[in-house]
Motif scaffolding. Structure first.
Motif, PDB file in Angstrom:
ATOM      1  N   UNK A  21       0.809  -1.221   0.000  1.00 23.42           N
ATOM      2  CA  UNK A  21       0.000   0.000   0.000  1.00 23.42           C
ATOM      3  C   UNK A  21       0.841   1.269   0.000  1.00 23.42           C
ATOM      4  N   UNK A  22       2.156   1.176   0.204  1.00 22.43           N
ATOM      5  CA  UNK A  22       2.996   2.377   0.253  1.00 22.43           C
ATOM      6  C   UNK A  22       3.637   2.594  -1.117  1.00 22.43           C
ATOM      7  N   UNK A  36       9.166  15.871  -6.972  1.00 23.55           N
ATOM      8  CA  UNK A  36       8.510  15.438  -5.738  1.00 23.55           C
ATOM      9  C   UNK A  36       8.382  13.930  -5.754  1.00 23.55           C
ATOM     10  N   UNK A  37       8.713  13.311  -4.628  1.00 30.49           N
ATOM     11  CA  UNK A  37       8.456  11.893  -4.396  1.00 30.49           C
ATOM     12  C   UNK A  37       7.333  11.841  -3.368  1.00 30.49           C
ATOM     13  N   UNK A  38       6.137  11.459  -3.797  1.00 29.26           N
ATOM     14  CA  UNK A  38       4.965  11.476  -2.939  1.00 29.26           C
ATOM     15  C   UNK A  38       4.597  10.071  -2.482  1.00 29.26           C
ATOM     16  N   UNK A  39       4.254   9.953  -1.208  1.00 33.03           N
ATOM     17  CA  UNK A  39       3.757   8.702  -0.631  1.00 33.03           C
ATOM     18  C   UNK A  39       2.557   9.027   0.253  1.00 33.03           C
ATOM     19  N   UNK A  67      12.252  13.570   4.221  1.00 34.67           N
ATOM     20  CA  UNK A  67      12.351  12.171   3.812  1.00 34.67           C
ATOM     21  C   UNK A  67      10.991  11.484   3.787  1.00 34.67           C
ATOM     22  N   UNK A  68      10.875  10.521   2.887  1.00 32.14           N
ATOM     23  CA  UNK A  68       9.758   9.583   2.886  1.00 32.14           C
ATOM     24  C   UNK A  68      10.357   8.192   3.047  1.00 32.14           C
ATOM     25  N   UNK A  73      10.781   0.927  -4.372  1.00 25.40           N
ATOM     26  CA  UNK A  73      10.244   1.773  -5.439  1.00 25.40           C
ATOM     27  C   UNK A  73      10.774   3.204  -5.322  1.00 25.40           C
ATOM     28  N   UNK A  74      10.772   3.754  -4.112  1.00 31.16           N
ATOM     29  CA  UNK A  74      11.269   5.118  -3.909  1.00 31.16           C
ATOM     30  C   UNK A  74      12.744   5.215  -4.280  1.00 31.16           C
TER      31      UNK A  74
END
Length: 120
Positions: A21-22, A36-39, A67-68, A73-74
């Protein structure tokens, strides 16, 4: 049977990092300069969008601001940016908000050549 700590880790934003789900979405905000890296992070029924902004510095390096979770995947998406625009040399934790604080050290550990900067 799972240990209680392992069962609880499913409910916390800190882990495990590679839950299905992430997802991480990469968006270009300013062409060849800002991404942007969005989670989405969450526990039970509370879900919060969280963003890591990646900026290209004039010296040809990248900076991660906020940080995320460093999921596979990130890290792959960040790797694509590094291959084109240079290495990540700085990770900035701009706040002590949980949604960023939980992942700053984990991300810095994965980016061995990056300096982790923490706001007071």
């Amino acid at each position: 049977q799972q240990q209680p700590s392992a069962a609880w880790s499913e409910l916390t934003p800190a882990g495990p990092f590679n839950r299905p789900i992430r997802r991480t979405l990469l968006r270009e905000l300013v062409p060849d300069e800002l991404w942007a890296l969005d989670q989405v992070q969450g526990a039970i029924y509370v879900h919060v969008p969280v963003r890591c902004v990646v900026a290209k510095l004039s010296c040809g390096e990248l900076l991660c601001y906020g940080a995320v979770a460093p999921t596979d995947e990130m890290l792959a998406l960040l790797g694509e940016l590094e291959a084109t625009h240079g290495p990540v040399t700085h990770v900035i934790l701009p706040t002590t908000a949980t949604e960023h604080k939980l992942f700053a050290i984990a991300l810095a550990r994965r980016l061995k050549d990056a300096t982790l900067w923490i706001a007071p």
